[in-house]
Design an enzyme around this catalytic site. Structure first.
Site: not given
Ligand code: GLU
Length: 509
Positions: A264-266, A268-269
């Site tokens: 997920s994008k999270r 990734g962060a």
């Protein structure tokens, strides 16, 4: 038949950061090319001008260089099959699209966005909630299949906005052999009439990938599994334009999953998925993103962990250098199922590589990490000695800040809570005498410092074990680091004495 020389390509779109999946695709391409004495090409797929990000192309090349995978042909490295940027090949694509129309495999479509929207609403049923532009709907739309030829001519002559779409056959079974998924087949009737040439004259990926793979004589194409569903379109285009026998062999690589399923994008962060920080703000997250490099990963470790995300050599071996991977990689051992990315495991790889490589390999990087913390290194020999001593304690290069700062400057704070509850006059007395003993040492060496320490402890009748922790806190500031006498040996006599003196004032207060 003579075997064709292997030519593979990585075809990124310069629209954002380069992420795990992308670099793994590059890696498998690269390994395959090197293994077969082939050519590794980078082609920039920049036909989507709305998603273009300034600086993203350079960023891709910088990332590849950092990883140690230098292309043989690319817009930057040159080559005989250029241009290597799709935007510079624009004229070619229209010709091929027109040829497809002429041969009855594609058609002009003049529908406006409103008309497309209306089609999606009008044809919506319970069974088919999102109707497509396909064999069921195309004959109700505004295109060169439904309009009179004269009308088509005049619309084109008037410069009316239009696209060119492929005309998918209604009932063909399209099959091919994927190098990973083996036999794959699709029913043509289920695939929509994809746009091949956009209103701005630029090709979509579907047309461009086929035209370019042909022009660049690509023999094997590795790409993400997300493209598997469009493979039938590409196969038909190969058949219509160049002959199926010239089509490269395809390998659709499994997705990389996060700890909780899809990345997920999270995630990734949290884990810094791009290779590098981007020097622009990510339009999707509105943030400057940190990458593996900034997180303190070594390229050797990064390549290694990516290689084994979806592949193994059949043994227990986990650590592989790029050279070893070139030798051992095989497509047969690439897994079909998605691979799971685990950040803790990624750190383990980095830790192993920090230990394995000579410190000179990363001392410059650590030097700049330390400089960011206000520690400016002038003595390289000293730096290397320190790195050698603490490297086993670092998983990320950024860990060197904490693990080595006290070799360059006295700790700003001391962990008093670790010492004070058990501090007493005997210990205070021990250290004040110890200072004199240290001052008298001629050969400032680990064994001699330890020797003096033990002798004095015996004289004072204190267990050396009870004195070691206070001594460590005095020199390091906290409860970490290698053997305390080793630290004293490296920081030197004066500095050791100065730190003990200063700490005594604090502990005695
Ligand atoms: N531009 C496509 C992507 O970024 C390339 C896919 C391919 O390698 O054909 O996914």
């Amino acid at each position: 038949m003579e075997e064709k020389k292997v030519r593979v390509r990585f075809a990124p779109s310069p629209t954002g950061g380069l992420h795990l999946g992308g670099v793994r695709t590059v890696l498998y391409n690269y390994l395959f090319a090197r293994q077969h004495q082939g050519t590794f090409i980078v082609r920039i797929e920049d036909t989507d001008q709305t998603r273009f990000v300034d600086g993203a192309e350079q960023y891709i090349f910088d990332c590849l260089e950092w990883c140690g995978m230098v292309p043989d042909e690319s817009p930057v490295h040159g080559g005989a099959f250029g241009p290597y940027r799709q935007s510079e090949r624009k004229a070619d694509y229209r010709q091929y699209a027109e040829k497809l129309v002429k041969d009855g495999h594609a058609y002009y479509a003049f529908d406006t966005p409103e008309e497309l929207e209306k089609m999606r609403n009008d044809f919506k049923t319970a069974e088919n909630p999102s109707p497509q532009y396909d064999g069921h709907t195309r004959m109700q739309m505004k295109n060169s299949l439904t309009l009179e030829p004269t009308e088509v001519e005049s619309l084109l002559a008037a410069g009316t906005r239009h696209v060119i779409r492929i005309k998918m056959p209604s009932d063909e079974t399209i099959s091919f052999t994927d190098m990973i998924h083996e036999e794959v087949s699709f029913e043509s009737g289920l695939v929509d009439d994809k746009v091949l040439l956009k209103a701005d004259g630029m090709p979509t990926y579907h047309l461009a990938v086929v035209v370019d793979d042909h022009a660049m004589q690509i023999t094997h194409a590795f790409r993400g599994e997300e493209w598997l569903s469009s493979a039938p379109v590409h196969i038909l285009l190969w058949k219509y334009l160049f002959g199926i026998e010239h089509m490269p062999k395809w390998a659709h690589l499994p997705l990389i999953m996060g700890p909780g399923g899809k990345l997920s994008k999270r995630d990734g962060a949290k884990y810094g998925f791009p290779v590098f920080a981007m020097n622009w703000t990510d339009p999707k997250t509105n943030e400057l993103t940190e990458g593996f490099k900034e997180r303190g990963f070594l390229p050797e470790a990064f390549i290694n962990l990516l290689a084994v995300l979806g592949w193994n050599d059949g043994s227990e071996q986990e650590l592989f250098s790029l050279e070893e991977l070139v030798e051992k990689f095989s497509l047969e051992r690439v897994h079909k199922a998605g691979a799971k990315f685990d950040f803790e495991k990624a750190k383990w790889f980095n830790h192993e590589w920090i230990k394995k490589l000579p410190v000179s390999r990363y001392s410059n990087t650590v030097k700049s990490i330390l400089a960011a913390d206000g520690i400016n290194i002038t003595d390289e020999v000293y730096l290397n000695k320190v790195l050698e001593l603490v490297k086993d304690r670092c998983s990320l290069l950024t860990d060197f800040t904490q693990q080595s700062a006290y070799f360059f400057r006295a700790p700003e704070t001391l962990d008093e809570a670790a010492v004070k509850p058990k501090w007493n006059e005997d210990k205070a007395d021990f250290f004040s005498v110890f200072i004199d003993r240290l001052a008298a040492i001629r050969e400032w060496e680990f064994s001699e410092i330890e020797n003096q320490f033990k002798l004095l402890a015996a004289e004072k009748n204190i267990k050396p074990g009870e004195l070691q922790l206070p001594m460590r806190i005095m020199l390091v500031g906290g409860k970490f680091g290698p053997a305390v006498f080793e630290i004293a040996a490296i920081i030197g006599k004066e500095e050791t004495i100065a730190r003990i003196r200063k700490a005594l004032i604090i502990f005695n207060a």
